[in-house]
Design an enzyme around this catalytic site. Structure first.
Site, PDB file in Angstrom:
ATOM      1  N   GLU A 248      33.490  39.814  35.971  1.00  0.00           N
ATOM      2  CA  GLU A 248      33.497  38.905  37.117  1.00  0.00           C
ATOM      3  C   GLU A 248      32.076  38.769  37.615  1.00  0.00           C
ATOM      4  O   GLU A 248      31.312  39.743  37.636  1.00  0.00           O
ATOM      5  CB  GLU A 248      34.381  39.456  38.245  1.00  0.00           C
ATOM      6  CG  GLU A 248      34.216  38.627  39.525  1.00  0.00           C
ATOM      7  CD  GLU A 248      35.319  38.821  40.543  1.00  0.00           C
ATOM      8  OE1 GLU A 248      35.888  39.925  40.601  1.00  0.00           O
ATOM      9  OE2 GLU A 248      35.609  37.859  41.279  1.00  0.00           O
ATOM     10  N   CYS A 439      38.519  37.462  42.080  1.00  0.00           N
ATOM     11  CA  CYS A 439      38.592  36.498  43.175  1.00  0.00           C
ATOM     12  C   CYS A 439      37.775  35.248  42.875  1.00  0.00           C
ATOM     13  O   CYS A 439      38.067  34.170  43.392  1.00  0.00           O
ATOM     14  CB  CYS A 439      38.098  37.138  44.462  1.00  0.00           C
ATOM     15  SG  CYS A 439      39.231  38.384  45.067  1.00  0.00           S
ATOM     16  N   ASN A 570      45.266  35.089  40.020  1.00  0.00           N
ATOM     17  CA  ASN A 570      44.628  36.392  40.184  1.00  0.00           C
ATOM     18  C   ASN A 570      45.144  37.035  41.453  1.00  0.00           C
ATOM     19  O   ASN A 570      44.869  36.558  42.537  1.00  0.00           O
ATOM     20  CB  ASN A 570      43.112  36.239  40.301  1.00  0.00           C
ATOM     21  CG  ASN A 570      42.443  37.552  40.665  1.00  0.00           C
ATOM     22  OD1 ASN A 570      42.514  38.513  39.911  1.00  0.00           O
ATOM     23  ND2 ASN A 570      41.827  37.612  41.827  1.00  0.00           N
ATOM     24  N   GLU A 571      45.885  38.071  41.321  1.00  0.00           N
ATOM     25  CA  GLU A 571      46.430  38.850  42.440  1.00  0.00           C
ATOM     26  C   GLU A 571      46.725  37.999  43.681  1.00  0.00           C
ATOM     27  O   GLU A 571      46.306  38.312  44.791  1.00  0.00           O
ATOM     28  CB  GLU A 571      45.543  40.053  42.772  1.00  0.00           C
ATOM     29  CG  GLU A 571      44.123  39.798  43.181  1.00  0.00           C
ATOM     30  CD  GLU A 571      43.411  41.089  43.643  1.00  0.00           C
ATOM     31  OE1 GLU A 571      42.857  41.060  44.728  1.00  0.00           O
ATOM     32  OE2 GLU A 571      43.418  42.099  42.920  1.00  0.00           O
TER      33      GLU A 571
HETATM   34  O1  AHR Z   1      37.225  43.670  41.162  1.00  0.00           O
HETATM   35  C1  AHR Z   1      36.814  43.191  42.398  1.00  0.00           C
HETATM   36  C2  AHR Z   1      37.868  42.342  43.068  1.00  0.00           C
HETATM   37  O2  AHR Z   1      39.002  43.103  43.294  1.00  0.00           O
HETATM   38  C3  AHR Z   1      38.379  41.184  42.269  1.00  0.00           C
HETATM   39  O3  AHR Z   1      37.611  40.070  42.405  1.00  0.00           O
HETATM   40  C4  AHR Z   1      39.729  40.940  42.851  1.00  0.00           C
HETATM   41  O4  AHR Z   1      40.603  40.391  41.920  1.00  0.00           O
HETATM   42  C5  AHR Z   1      40.136  42.284  43.361  1.00  0.00           C
HETATM   43  O5  AHR Z   1      40.554  42.229  44.662  1.00  0.00           O
END
Ligand code: AHR
Length: 833
Positions: A248, A439, A570-571
């Site tokens: 990321e 995120c 994503n989550e």
């Molecule tokens: O890994 C850091 C963050 O943690 C990521 O962006 C998110 O998916 C999670 O909350």
């Protein structure tokens, strides 16, 4: 309006009074706006707090996530509904559903026509629907009807309901008078709630166990311990892609990190959207004010450029300086808009003390925007050099896309990756790579959702954007570069794109709507879905017939990338807005590309979180929509040690698991021997459950010194250093010594120590090699007697040991000793057989 069974929740008590003897009185309330929904029980002569039932999930961390004026109703089937006010400026309220008071479905935030929704109250109707009333700042009273499943909310209407509807029950809890809702529930219901809280307490107790505190832990042995490992001849097939990486752009992982570009803000596109104090000239310096123009841009996606005057040296500070190495060559290039005159520039790398480290001329002659390049060879090195662009008798010219790359990038790719970082990652032999987030994939608000098609094609035409982590994305490291890197290191690409909703923690948009912001409007979903389908076409299509595949071929990769996986979401909050869009996207992908394996999401936390439960419920209801789902949890070392059976009971007939983000953490917030051993213990059980867990990736992977958004991370780096942590070595050893068959073993050790010791034996069916992983997270030496397996004396072994708080480890490798296997205290070891 329909008749209501209970005008006030007090009526519910009366209605149930027939069984007053058996029922228990509970009071549901919120002690304060930050504390979420609580339950108290009436015990003897007063109210007693039982615990927190749920909390607000609305909007950003910090300013939002508040719960005002919760109101709860009980449906005639015994299920529960909750509404609450989220703030005093958004045209919505929160709505949630529960079967048992303990698990609440992820909240929905239905949008109303009024600028705010204050003090919502809810009443259950005989026909199973619900009436919700709220007020506005100017005193209007509004009515909304909600469906029984609490997913449909009709448009709000004016209501003349009496003010008494807002009269709530009261109870004195811990000496404080609270407003809330009184109910009578059965003893069984109350006991289930109490059991839930008891379990949570016990879980918290176990999760607080720390290796660092072993000296004080009476259960930990003081003398060496023995155990017996028995190996059977039973094998099962497990995933051959168990260990991968999560990339990321967080903590400067991409720009200023893995992406080898040495010029910061090369395109003059920094703005206050990236960071309040930034603008188009950030990272650039000059003796005079730097002039920025937009009249004749190099590309509409890259509108800003600098105007350079004669005798006007422009300096770029790089990313905390430019690390220049003596003897190395650097490719410099820039676009010049010069109206046809011949120009000469001197391009230099200058050390912190003013020494010229490298210098070369750049002659330009074009009229419209043209790219020019030269090579700089460093005579000397300096970790904090700057780039100078010195016009030599030139006229007033425009310059843009000013770029400096080391020639030595990873695999010598142009527009490539930093060699030392990329090689460290490649040494892990990750089986897949997930990108571009986290995120960052779903973005801060709807306008910041990551659109893959903004990140491919010529660099000047890519669309930069702000980064949810508080800086800028050039998109120089875009989808082409991610896929190319995957191919170069032999990892399956796993792009993860938004499920039509931005990050649930997003700030409010112009309409005052925060969080998921209602998702991409339904009339725009077909275009968004097409964008996702185009990505698959871009990756795998035929350039002769597909315009997207031609873009890939023009970038230098005519052969397909052979994409097999795509992640959607994503989550996210697994609310109605998410589920509707996710289902549409999956159906479209399944229809057009049935061979592509879709990975869904079950929210940001493990069981018993609301998103996890709803996410898995949804997955189980639609097993054919996705191949696997992405689970995330950042946890304490104690939690990992005490939940090693987490996947043992997963239903093997259901979609598989991608443990896409996890890490063990201690208050030190850095990987150390304790976190690494907790992860190693857990991973031995993941291997054992490799028939249901398809993939795992530690997160986050990279963090640049001075720019951490998150800790712990797997690899820390500066401009000149790469510092893999103990977490890295655990990942590397599990990946390098992975297999596709799990061989059953059993470990005989004192039950109180079982969570601290592990063994896992896998076999690679292609090579026939077997790898035995052993973890001793005890403070004493462990002697292991192995039955059913011969360990040849020359077997290669690799591993580490240390003290729990050690952040640096020495990897030891050699051959296995003769006699009994001994593991020192706090050790991880792999034996290759
Ligand atoms: O890994 C850091 C963050 O943690 C990521 O962006 C998110 O998916 C999670 O909350």
């Amino acid at each position: 309006m329909k008749s209501r069974t209970c005008l006030l929740s007090l009526f519910a008590m009366v209605a149930m009074a027939v069984c007053a003897q058996e029922t228990k009185r509970v009071f549901i309330y919120s002690p304060n706006e930050r504390a979420g929904l609580h339950i108290a029980q009436f015990a003897g002569d007063g109210w007693q707090e039982v615990g927190q039932l749920c909390s607000s999930d609305y909007g950003t961390w910090g300013a939002e996530k508040r719960m005002f004026h919760p109101s709860v109703a009980r449906a005639n089937d015994g299920t529960w509904r909750l509404v609450f006010q989220v703030n005093d400026r958004s045209p919505l309220f929160a709505a949630a559903y529960s079967r048992d008071l303990v698990t609440w479905r992820p909240q929905d935030y239905p949008v109303m026509t009024t600028p705010q929704c204050l003090k919502p109250v809810i009443f259950a109707n005989d026909d199973g629907t619900f009436d919700i009333y709220y007020q506005t700042k100017d005193g209007d009273r509004r009515w909304v009807s909600a469906s029984n499943d609490f997913r449909q909310f009709r448009k709000d209407e004016k209501s003349l309901i009496e003010m008494e509807a807002w009269t709530r029950d009261t109870a004195t809890i811990a000496g404080k008078l609270q407003e809330g809702c009184l109910f009578e529930i059965s003893p069984q219901e109350l006991s289930a709630v109490i059991t839930h809280f008891d379990r949570m307490k016990e879980d918290a107790r176990l999760s607080s166990e720390r290796m660092y505190e072993d000296a004080k832990n009476a259960l930990m042995p003081k003398q060496p311990v023995s155990a017996t490992l028995t190996v059977t001849d039973q094998e099962k097939t497990i995933s051959d892609k168990l260990i991968g990486i999560f990339f990321e752009d967080i903590s400067y992982a991409a720009d200023g990190g893995l992406y080898a570009e040495l010029v910061q803000n090369r395109d003059f596109e920094y703005s206050a959207e990236d960071r309040r104090e930034w603008n188009a000239t950030t990272a650039w310096h000059s003796a005079r004010q730097i002039e920025i123009a937009t009249e004749h841009p190099l590309s509409p996606n890259n509108p800003h450029y600098a105007l350079l005057w004669p005798q006007d040296t422009l300096w770029n500070e790089g990313w905390d300086g430019i690390a220049v190495e003596a003897g190395k060559k650097y490719d410099f290039s820039m676009y010049v808009l010069a109206g046809g005159q011949k120009q000469t520039f001197l391009i230099q790398l200058v050390g912190a003390d003013g020494t010229v480290l490298a210098s070369n001329k750049l002659k330009t002659a074009g009229s419209d925007w043209t790219q020019y390049a030269t090579v700089l060879t460093a005579k000397k090195g300096d970790a904090k050099a700057r780039l100078a662009i010195i016009p030599k008798g030139v006229a007033h010219v425009g310059i843009d896309m000013i770029s400096l790359f080391p020639q030595e990038t990873f695999m010598h790719r142009k527009n490539g990756l930093r060699k030392d970082l990329a090689e460290t990652i490649a040494a892990m032999k990750p089986k897949f790579m997930r990108f571009p987030g986290g995120c960052m994939s779903h973005g801060q608000g709807m306008d910041n959702i990551y659109h893959w098609n903004h990140t491919v094609g010529p660099l000047q035409d890519r669309k930069p954007d702000f980064n949810i982590w508080g800086y800028h994305q050039t998109r120089g490291l875009g989808f082409f570069e991610y896929f190319q890197f995957c191919e170069d290191i032999g990892a399956e690409p796993l792009p993860v794109l938004a499920a039509g909703v931005p990050c649930q923690n997003s700030a409010a948009n112009a309409d005052g709507i925060g969080g998921q912001q209602g998702g991409i409007p339904m009339d725009q979903m077909p275009a968004y879905i097409q964008e996702l389908l185009d990505m698959i076409d871009w990756a795998n299509g035929d350039p002769a017939t597909s315009k997207w595949a031609k873009i890939r071929a023009d970038a230098g990769h005519p052969a397909p990338f052979n994409l097999k996986y795509i992640g959607i979401g994503n989550e996210d909050i697994i609310g109605t807005v998410f589920e509707e869009r996710y289902e549409m996207i999956c159906k479209a992908i399944r229809q057009k590309y049935p061979e592509i394996k879709i990975c869904g999401t079950v929210g940001p936390f493990h069981t018993p979180s609301a998103d996890y439960i709803e996410g898995w419920d949804f997955t189980k209801k639609h097993p054919d929509l996705q191949y696997m789902v992405d689970e995330h949890y950042y946890e304490s070392t104690g939690w990992l040690m005490h939940h090693r059976d987490y996947y043992d009971s997963y239903d093997r007939s259901m979609p598989k698991v991608y443990l896409g983000e996890y890490a063990a953490s201690t208050p030190a917030k850095r990987p150390n021997v304790e976190t690494a051993l907790a992860e190693a213990l857990y991973l031995t059980d993941v291997e054992r459950n490799g028939d249901v867990v398809e993939m795992t990736s530690y997160a986050p992977m990279l963090a640049k010194d001075g720019h951490h958004n998150w800790d712990p991370d797997m690899i820390y780096f500066s401009n000149t250093e790469v510092r893999p942590t103990p977490a890295y070595d655990v990942q590397r050893l599990f990946s390098v010594y992975g297999g596709d068959r799990y061989v059953s073993t059993s470990l005989d050790i004192a039950p109180a120590l079982r969570h601290r010791v592990a063994a896992s034996l896998v076999r690679d069916s292609k090579t026939g090699r077997r790898y035995l992983k052993l973890v001793n997270a005890l403070p004493v030496e462990l002697t292991l007697t192995v039955n059913g397996l011969t360990i040849p004396a020359d077997s290669k072994t690799e591993g580490f040991s240390g003290q729990p708080e050690d952040q640096k480890i020495d990897i030891t490798s050699g051959v296995v000793e003769s006699g009994a296997l001994k593991l020192p205290p706090y050790a991880f070891r792999v034996i290759a057989l």
